[in-house]
Design an enzyme around this catalytic site. Structure first.
Site, mmCIF file in Angstrom:
data_model
loop_
_atom_site.group_PDB
_atom_site.id
_atom_site.type_symbol
_atom_site.label_atom_id
_atom_site.label_comp_id
_atom_site.label_asym_id
_atom_site.label_seq_id
_atom_site.Cartn_x
_atom_site.Cartn_y
_atom_site.Cartn_z
ATOM 1 N N GLN A 61 0.828 -1.208 0.000
ATOM 2 C CA GLN A 61 0.000 0.000 0.000
ATOM 3 C C GLN A 61 0.861 1.256 0.000
ATOM 4 O O GLN A 61 1.728 1.431 0.850
ATOM 5 C CB GLN A 61 -0.939 0.049 1.205
ATOM 6 C CG GLN A 61 -1.926 1.206 1.058
ATOM 7 C CD GLN A 61 -2.865 1.359 2.221
ATOM 8 O OE1 GLN A 61 -2.448 1.744 3.298
ATOM 9 N NE2 GLN A 61 -4.144 1.065 2.004
ATOM 10 N N CYS A 90 -6.825 7.018 4.794
ATOM 11 C CA CYS A 90 -6.241 7.225 6.121
ATOM 12 C C CYS A 90 -6.673 8.573 6.685
ATOM 13 O O CYS A 90 -6.489 9.613 6.049
ATOM 14 C CB CYS A 90 -4.714 7.160 6.043
ATOM 15 S SG CYS A 90 -3.910 7.469 7.635
ATOM 16 N N GLY A 187 -14.616 -1.561 8.535
ATOM 17 C CA GLY A 187 -15.064 -0.669 9.600
ATOM 18 C C GLY A 187 -15.932 -1.376 10.622
ATOM 19 O O GLY A 187 -16.953 -1.970 10.269
ATOM 20 N N ASP A 188 -15.516 -1.356 11.878
ATOM 21 C CA ASP A 188 -16.286 -1.918 12.990
ATOM 22 C C ASP A 188 -16.530 -3.420 12.890
ATOM 23 O O ASP A 188 -17.554 -3.926 13.363
ATOM 24 C CB ASP A 188 -17.639 -1.205 13.132
ATOM 25 C CG ASP A 188 -17.499 0.211 13.662
ATOM 26 O OD1 ASP A 188 -16.391 0.573 14.085
ATOM 27 O OD2 ASP A 188 -18.499 0.953 13.638
ATOM 28 N N ALA A 210 -9.696 -4.855 10.504
ATOM 29 C CA ALA A 210 -8.593 -4.000 10.950
ATOM 30 C C ALA A 210 -8.368 -4.176 12.450
ATOM 31 O O ALA A 210 -7.771 -5.154 12.884
ATOM 32 C CB ALA A 210 -8.888 -2.544 10.596
#
Length: 311
Positions: A61, A90, A187-188, A210
């Site tokens: 990345q 980010c 996410g979450d 993540a």
């Protein structure tokens, strides 16, 4: 089959953690963010973030804010690696302040220009990790740009850049996308139940985990089991201890004994989550600088939880 990957996280997704997560079932992983400016300048600190050639399915990345710089670095890296990913999500202030990461979403015309240039330079697989938008939901327009510019895969954290990690990820906002290319929701996602709900609400083909994987690499196997069989199990104390020891040994190879003792601290909360006396143990572990003493303290902590643990 749904693909489940480890998201890029600065300071976390180094070679050691990528290896551990892959062994627990992550289908693919990301490197930490590689600065294109640092790479082109030959920064040893930046180069050290790059994966080893023998690593498995890993995306390199990159991040930056200059079209030519991003394009040139991507071209060079694509000759060495089979997958390049552009960070356009980010939310860290020092990154977006320079117009990089999520800062790219402030100007979607400029964003398109960068994506187009990098796509032309990259001869291998090219993906983009992004968010819903800068300070509002522009995901339909962002997605359209990515599809039109020939991106191979898209990873979307279902928050805006300005939100950072506050509030709740809006998985359902991705349901309006036509999914013309493989699209992953992020996410979450902290539990297998979260993963299933995120897939159902977003309509995406894959998942990116993540923070939910930090110190809990078995989450990839748990998600896979839950999606396929509707049930999953927690790892045994023996498995947790073995994984933690392996993680430490990999860190020793990468960062030396002193570096490993310092680096593993950020993962201990996850590895010991829910165990009796974990907070006291972590407080004590944070003060231990000698890796042998730390491994001994870890062993003693887990042995207190079970009478029979063998290596």
């Amino acid at each position: 089959m749904v693909k489940i990957g480890l998201a890029p996280m600065a300071g976390y997704t180094d070679r050691a953690f990528r290896t551990v997560c892959s062994k627990w079932g992550a289908d693919f992983v990301f490197s930490e963010m590689v600065s294109t400016k640092g790479f082109l300048m030959g920064s040893l600190k930046t180069v050290d973030l790059l994966p080893f050639p023998e690593e498995g399915n890993v995306a390199v990345q990159i991040f930056g804010n200059e079209t030519e710089e991003l394009s040139k670095a991507a071209e060079i890296l694509s000759e060495r690696y089979s997958w390049i990913d552009l960070n356009a999500g980010c939310p860290v202030k020092k990154v977006v302040r320079k117009g990089a990461g999520g800062g790219l979403l402030r100007d979607l015309a400029k964003f398109r220009e960068i994506v187009r240039a990098v796509r032309k330079s990259v001869k291998c697989k090219f993906s983009v990790k992004t968010r819903l938008g800068w300070n509002k939901n522009d995901v339909v327009e962002i997605y359209r740009i990515l599809v039109e510019e020939g991106v191979d895969e898209v990873f979307i954290h279902a928050r805006t850049v300005v939100q950072g990690f506050s509030g709740k990820a809006n998985w359902k906002s991705l349901s309006v996308l036509d999914k013309k290319i493989p699209t992953f929701v992020s996410g979450d996602i902290f539990t297998p139940e979260n993963a299933k709900e995120a897939l159902e609400e977003s309509g995406c083909q894959g998942i990116l985990v993540a923070r939910g994987a930090i110190g809990r690499p078995w989450i990839f196997k748990q998600i896979r089991d839950f999606l396929q069989h509707g049930t999953y199990s927690e790892p045994s104390l023996k498995d947790i201890l073995a994984t933690l020891n392996e993680h430490i040994d990999l860190l020793i190879k990468e960062k030396g004994e002193r570096g490993a003792a310092k680096e593993i601290r950020k993962f201990l909360a996850g590895y010991t989550k829910g165990l009796e006396g974990a907070r006291r143990f972590r407080d004590e572990a944070m003060k231990i600088e000698d890796i042998c003493n730390l491994k001994q303290a870890i062993y003693k902590f887990f042995v207190r939880k079970a009478e029979k643990i063998s290596f």
